[in-house]
Design a protein around this motif. Structure first.
Motif, PDB file in Angstrom:
ATOM      1  N   ILE A  52       1.012  -1.083   0.061  1.00 12.07           N
ATOM      2  CA  ILE A  52       0.107  -0.038  -0.134  1.00 12.07           C
ATOM      3  C   ILE A  52       1.030   1.420  -0.133  1.00 12.07           C
ATOM      4  CG2 ILE A  52      -1.934  -1.192   1.195  1.00 12.07           C
ATOM      5  CD1 ILE A  52      -0.767   0.968   3.733  1.00 12.07           C
TER       6      ILE A  52
ATOM      7  N   LEU B 106      -6.218  10.504   8.202  1.00 13.12           N
ATOM      8  CA  LEU B 106      -7.073  10.138   6.993  1.00 13.12           C
ATOM      9  C   LEU B 106      -6.351   9.854   5.730  1.00 13.12           C
ATOM     10  CD1 LEU B 106      -9.131  13.650   6.812  1.00 13.12           C
ATOM     11  CD2 LEU B 106      -9.848  11.154   7.473  1.00 13.12           C
TER      12      LEU B 106
ATOM     13  N   TYR C  58      -3.417   7.883   6.267  1.00 10.76           N
ATOM     14  CA  TYR C  58      -3.270   6.294   6.490  1.00 10.76           C
ATOM     15  C   TYR C  58      -4.458   5.590   5.971  1.00 10.76           C
ATOM     16  CZ  TYR C  58      -0.766   3.039   9.240  1.00 10.76           C
ATOM     17  OH  TYR C  58      -0.067   2.164   9.801  1.00 10.76           O
ATOM     18  N   VAL C  59      -5.744   6.059   6.146  1.00  9.32           N
ATOM     19  CA  VAL C  59      -6.863   5.387   5.830  1.00  9.32           C
ATOM     20  C   VAL C  59      -6.833   5.102   4.371  1.00  9.32           C
ATOM     21  CG1 VAL C  59      -9.472   5.548   5.648  1.00  9.32           C
ATOM     22  CG2 VAL C  59      -8.185   5.890   7.852  1.00  9.32           C
ATOM     23  N   GLU C  60      -6.681   6.325   3.795  1.00  8.46           N
ATOM     24  CA  GLU C  60      -6.682   6.332   2.228  1.00  8.46           C
ATOM     25  C   GLU C  60      -5.789   5.255   1.420  1.00  8.46           C
ATOM     26  OE1 GLU C  60      -9.110   8.702   1.097  1.00  8.46           O
ATOM     27  OE2 GLU C  60      -9.162   7.819  -0.846  1.00  8.46           O
ATOM     28  N   VAL C  61      -4.457   5.273   1.868  1.00  7.74           N
ATOM     29  CA  VAL C  61      -3.728   4.354   1.277  1.00  7.74           C
ATOM     30  C   VAL C  61      -4.115   2.723   1.519  1.00  7.74           C
ATOM     31  CG1 VAL C  61      -1.619   5.563   1.530  1.00  7.74           C
ATOM     32  CG2 VAL C  61      -2.147   4.300   3.352  1.00  7.74           C
ATOM     33  N   SER C  62      -4.971   2.621   2.338  1.00  2.00           N
ATOM     34  CA  SER C  62      -5.606   1.253   2.711  1.00  2.00           C
ATOM     35  C   SER C  62      -6.523   1.006   1.842  1.00  2.00           C
ATOM     36  CB  SER C  62      -6.223   1.200   4.058  1.00  2.00           C
ATOM     37  OG  SER C  62      -7.011  -0.304   4.164  1.00  2.00           O
ATOM     38  N   PHE C  63      -7.447   2.010   1.312  1.00  2.00           N
ATOM     39  CA  PHE C  63      -8.432   1.913   0.210  1.00  2.00           C
ATOM     40  C   PHE C  63      -7.563   1.390  -1.186  1.00  2.00           C
ATOM     41  CE2 PHE C  63     -11.220   5.266   2.386  1.00  2.00           C
ATOM     42  CZ  PHE C  63     -11.752   4.410   2.985  1.00  2.00           C
TER      43      PHE C  63
ATOM     44  N   GLN D 112      -7.069  -2.148  -1.092  1.00  2.00           N
ATOM     45  CA  GLN D 112      -8.406  -2.895  -1.211  1.00  2.00           C
ATOM     46  C   GLN D 112      -8.745  -2.783  -2.633  1.00  2.00           C
ATOM     47  OE1 GLN D 112     -11.381  -2.313   2.100  1.00  2.00           O
ATOM     48  NE2 GLN D 112      -9.739  -0.893   2.960  1.00  2.00           N
ATOM     49  N   ARG D 113      -8.462  -1.782  -3.083  1.00  2.00           N
ATOM     50  CA  ARG D 113      -8.974  -1.641  -4.797  1.00  2.00           C
ATOM     51  C   ARG D 113      -8.315  -2.499  -5.569  1.00  2.00           C
ATOM     52  NH1 ARG D 113      -8.099   3.831  -4.469  1.00  2.00           N
ATOM     53  NH2 ARG D 113     -10.188   4.568  -3.920  1.00  2.00           N
TER      54      ARG D 113
ATOM     55  N   GLU E  92       0.624  -4.363   4.390  1.00  2.00           N
ATOM     56  CA  GLU E  92       0.497  -3.140   5.310  1.00  2.00           C
ATOM     57  C   GLU E  92      -0.684  -2.175   5.177  1.00  2.00           C
ATOM     58  OE1 GLU E  92       4.342  -0.821   4.944  1.00  2.00           O
ATOM     59  OE2 GLU E  92       3.464   0.875   6.239  1.00  2.00           O
ATOM     60  N   GLY E  93      -1.623  -2.953   4.595  1.00  2.00           N
ATOM     61  CA  GLY E  93      -3.072  -2.186   4.594  1.00  2.00           C
ATOM     62  C   GLY E  93      -4.109  -2.603   5.616  1.00  2.00           C
TER      63      GLY E  93
ATOM     64  N   PHE F  66     -16.297   3.207   0.033  1.00  2.00           N
ATOM     65  CA  PHE F  66     -15.072   4.265   0.469  1.00  2.00           C
ATOM     66  C   PHE F  66     -15.445   5.658   0.924  1.00  2.00           C
ATOM     67  CE2 PHE F  66     -11.967   1.351  -2.258  1.00  2.00           C
ATOM     68  CZ  PHE F  66     -12.024   0.307  -1.264  1.00  2.00           C
TER      69      PHE F  66
ATOM     70  N   ALA G  87     -14.320   8.923   8.767  1.00  2.00           N
ATOM     71  CA  ALA G  87     -13.117   9.309   9.182  1.00  2.00           C
ATOM     72  C   ALA G  87     -12.563  10.728   9.391  1.00  2.00           C
ATOM     73  CB  ALA G  87     -12.108   8.467   8.239  1.00  2.00           C
TER      74      ALA G  87
ATOM     75  N   ALA H 133     -11.158  11.929  12.732  1.00  2.00           N
ATOM     76  CA  ALA H 133      -9.986  12.387  12.684  1.00  2.00           C
ATOM     77  C   ALA H 133      -9.673  13.858  12.834  1.00  2.00           C
ATOM     78  CB  ALA H 133      -9.022  12.180  11.577  1.00  2.00           C
TER      79      ALA H 133
ATOM     80  N   PHE I 194     -12.428  -2.085  11.394  1.00  2.00           N
ATOM     81  CA  PHE I 194     -11.163  -1.685  10.521  1.00  2.00           C
ATOM     82  C   PHE I 194     -10.711  -0.428  10.715  1.00  2.00           C
ATOM     83  CE2 PHE I 194      -9.329  -0.454   6.321  1.00  2.00           C
ATOM     84  CZ  PHE I 194      -8.144  -1.073   6.736  1.00  2.00           C
ATOM     85  N   LEU I 195     -11.689   0.404  10.130  1.00  2.00           N
ATOM     86  CA  LEU I 195     -11.371   1.917  10.301  1.00  2.00           C
ATOM     87  C   LEU I 195     -10.920   2.195  11.631  1.00  2.00           C
ATOM     88  CD1 LEU I 195     -11.776   3.722   7.793  1.00  2.00           C
ATOM     89  CD2 LEU I 195     -13.774   4.615   8.932  1.00  2.00           C
TER      90      LEU I 195
ATOM     91  N   ARG J  82      -7.480   1.162  12.252  1.00  2.00           N
ATOM     92  CA  ARG J  82      -6.483   1.665  11.198  1.00  2.00           C
ATOM     93  C   ARG J  82      -6.333   3.128  11.517  1.00  2.00           C
ATOM     94  NH1 ARG J  82      -2.952   0.061   7.580  1.00  2.00           N
ATOM     95  NH2 ARG J  82      -2.467   1.889   6.117  1.00  2.00           N
TER      96      ARG J  82
ATOM     97  N   ALA K  66      -2.623   4.796  13.051  1.00  2.00           N
ATOM     98  CA  ALA K  66      -2.109   5.874  12.419  1.00  2.00           C
ATOM     99  C   ALA K  66      -1.766   7.023  13.399  1.00  2.00           C
ATOM    100  CB  ALA K  66      -3.171   6.461  11.253  1.00  2.00           C
TER     101      ALA K  66
ATOM    102  N   HIS L 264       1.897   7.534  13.527  1.00  2.00           N
ATOM    103  CA  HIS L 264       2.321   8.905  12.627  1.00  2.00           C
ATOM    104  C   HIS L 264       1.984  10.023  13.433  1.00  2.00           C
ATOM    105  CE1 HIS L 264       2.228   7.038   8.350  1.00  2.00           C
ATOM    106  NE2 HIS L 264       2.828   6.437   9.313  1.00  2.00           N
TER     107      HIS L 264
END
Lengths: 396, 396
Positions: free
Chosen positions: A224, A247, A249-254, A257-258, A281-282, B254, B261, B265, B289-290, B293, B297, B301
């Protein structure tokens, strides 16, 4: 649901990692390629303060802020104390703490300390290859990168290095995948979006690549946060402002998944039932969600669902997609209570987004209350299924 | 984990719905607004074949393909038979099958047949308000829409209509939220991305809106798939090609997760602990999950995580975010085994992406093996927590 058979708090838990990293040496390309090519390959220069890095690739420059980390990585903010009070740790500190990450012998000592047995190891500079626009330069550069990585892998049977893939030309991808398999690679690293100008992964043009992966037995490894971006964008930054870091960190998981959804929904996984996909890592809790979501779409939106599938999307996902997580307690439950057996632990070593320095604490928090068979499956079983050539972890 | 106390297969299961729909009458705006304004508000014209629709809004035209559906909605493809063999059902058929959806009395008969008790009811034309660029037109149009919806709601205590929000101007949003609360609305409908030119939901500029929602007790209702788009884009189409329909169904989820999120956040939920958020039709398994996650983060981070939070993101999400699903078995497990108590069932009535025609079958498949307290929580308890004014469902 779970049985605690005895107090295991003092026991060392060994786990394989579906997500680890190397940083390539700065002279890799100058040693391996003619100067005219080497100078166009990615190179990284850190600012004197160590907080920013500039990556230069074939005439393009990418700036990115390097991470600093709180020392208290695994604890929430204590009551009455805000997390901002926790001391920070710079990227330079991390390099001092894990100096052996790029030394194949010293790395094993770190892994032994942490209780990490075998690892899927992703490249670092290799990620930047998405920004190369010249297919031939990319092909040559990736070959040099992979020749270096396979030499690293050869130093221990615990190392499962990922071969970077040249993604600008399908013929090059297939050729390098076959060459990588012959060299001994078991994983092919794909960025979470193809480079600019290439079709998305669910397009038919990728079919020869999935066929080659199945034929060679190479696992497709999506790491990811590796979406290509323009030089004027910061890496991995989709959201700015309050909460932006969380946000993103959430987005890279999408993004991960995609990729899994693309290979399921396009039928690639059911056409190639020997093909295995690892999303690293997602997190992993998303698997059962994505499976149910795609099934609902396929049944209820059947009027536009093409291609027709022989199996529900959930079947392909549950059987052929694997995912690694670090700290998420819900990921364990996705395996134990939702039945997704391909949940795999990952250390993200040596990055401090991962568990380096507190791996045993994390593993005990995750698994002390989990039935032995489930614990075994998540810590080593799913990994061994993808990589049966790796010697078993101690005690497993 | 679950106890089956007796055979409940013949029992009627009543459930509240966190996701239902109305279609506004075509003369709504001409009846309620001066002609110069009414003609600029959204209106829908179907093609003679019934397969396409053109929505015209303030000089812009949006074309979209109307759904047709397989009759076998709730079963996977039988072995040896591909789903494409299932007969299709056009959107016009659906209107014939649920003709009472827009009739407040006939609708109740449908709901009684299905076993759906109370409903959060979203607008249809209201969704298109994102494409209006004139804040004053939007303000006036949305007021007309809400005046109509509150009259519908007044016909039964089982109806919980969502008030559309004018999102071009924060002052207008706050004013309409306060007016809607005074009228008796309990939910404010927000598109899953603000209109063009407005800040994202995690920006500070939205703070007065969250404060007004908390002060009035209005639930923020994000309905998935309502992201603004340009006239040259098809609604909800992010992916084309093989598997595109399934991928788009994933992608819209998503969008809902992103909104949840953003409010977590940015600290909006911990600043306003009375604020409640409902994400409708995007599934619910993603909640744990969210949560994990965002916690990872925030801890790992921390160097760029602003604002500093008093509670981990998971706490705000678990307490203040709710989500509705239709068919997903994993959503039930998210509540029972992952501890997210805000999982809520939804019918999506009268859309055939939902459970209309097979609601009892779906509810039995989901809940026959689930402990009574868990079943109660998901079918009616979470809904009653958000809307305590609604009379309880029969037998609950």
């Amino acid at each position: 649901m779970n049985e605690r058979t005895h107090d295991r708090t003092d026991e060392k838990i060994w786990a394989d990692s579906g997500d680890s990293h190397l940083v390539e040496p700065p002279d890799l390309f100058t040693e391996a390629l003619p100067p005219a090519l080497a100078e166009r390959m990615p190179r990284s220069v850190k600012d004197p303060g160590g907080e920013w890095e500039t990556v230069t690739v074939d005439g393009q420059s990418f700036r990115r802020r390097l991470p600093t980390f709180r020392r208290q990585l695994d604890a929430g903010p204590p009551p009455g104390r805000k997390p901002k009070d926790a001391p920070l740790e710079s990227f330079a500190d991390i390099e001092r703490r894990a100096p052996g990450a790029n030394d194949p012998v010293a790395r094993l000592a770190d892994l032994d300390d942490e209780g990490i047995w075998a690892e899927v190891i992703y490249p670092s500079l290799g990620i930047w290859s998405f920004s190369i626009r010249d297919p031939e330069l990319l092909r040559r550069g990736v070959m040099a990168l992979n020749d270096w990585a396979i030499a690293f892998q050869a130093t221990s049977p615990r190392y499962v290095c990922a071969a970077s893939m040249p993604l600008l030309d399908v013929g090059h991808t297939v050729a390098e995948m076959e060459r990588a398999a012959d060299l001994g690679f078991k994983v092919a690293f794909f960025t979470t979006r193809p480079p600019a100008g290439r079709d998305p992964y669910h397009a038919e043009s990728w079919e020869p690549v999935w066929a080659a992966a199945e034929a060679t037995g190479m696992v497709i490894g999506f790491h990811i946060g590796t979406e290509p971006h323009d030089p004027d964008q910061d890496t991995g930054v989709a959201h700015r402002g309050p909460g932006g870091a969380v946000l993103n960190y959430v987005e890279v998981s999408f993004g991960g998944q995609r990729c899994a959804a693309q290979l399921v929904a396009s039928g690639a996984l059911e056409r190639h039932r020997g093909l295995r996909v690892l999303v690293s890592e997602g997190g992993a809790t998303w698997g059962p969600f994505l499976a149910d979501r795609m099934d609902e779409a396929y049944r209820q939106h059947g009027f536009v669902a093409r291609p027709t599938l022989d199996r529900l999307p959930s079947v392909s996902l549950y059987e052929q997609v694997y995912a690694s997580f670090q700290h998420d307690r819900s990921a364990v439950v996705a395996a134990t209570a939702m039945g997704w057996r391909n949940v795999m632990w990952g250390s993200d070593y040596p990055h401090l987004e991962g568990t380096f320095g507190h791996t045993q604490k994390t593993l005990h928090e995750l698994f002390d209350d989990v039935a032995p068979a489930d614990r075994r499956r998540i810590t080593v079983g799913a990994f061994e299924e993808l990589f049966p050539h790796v010697p078993p972890a101690p005690g497993s």
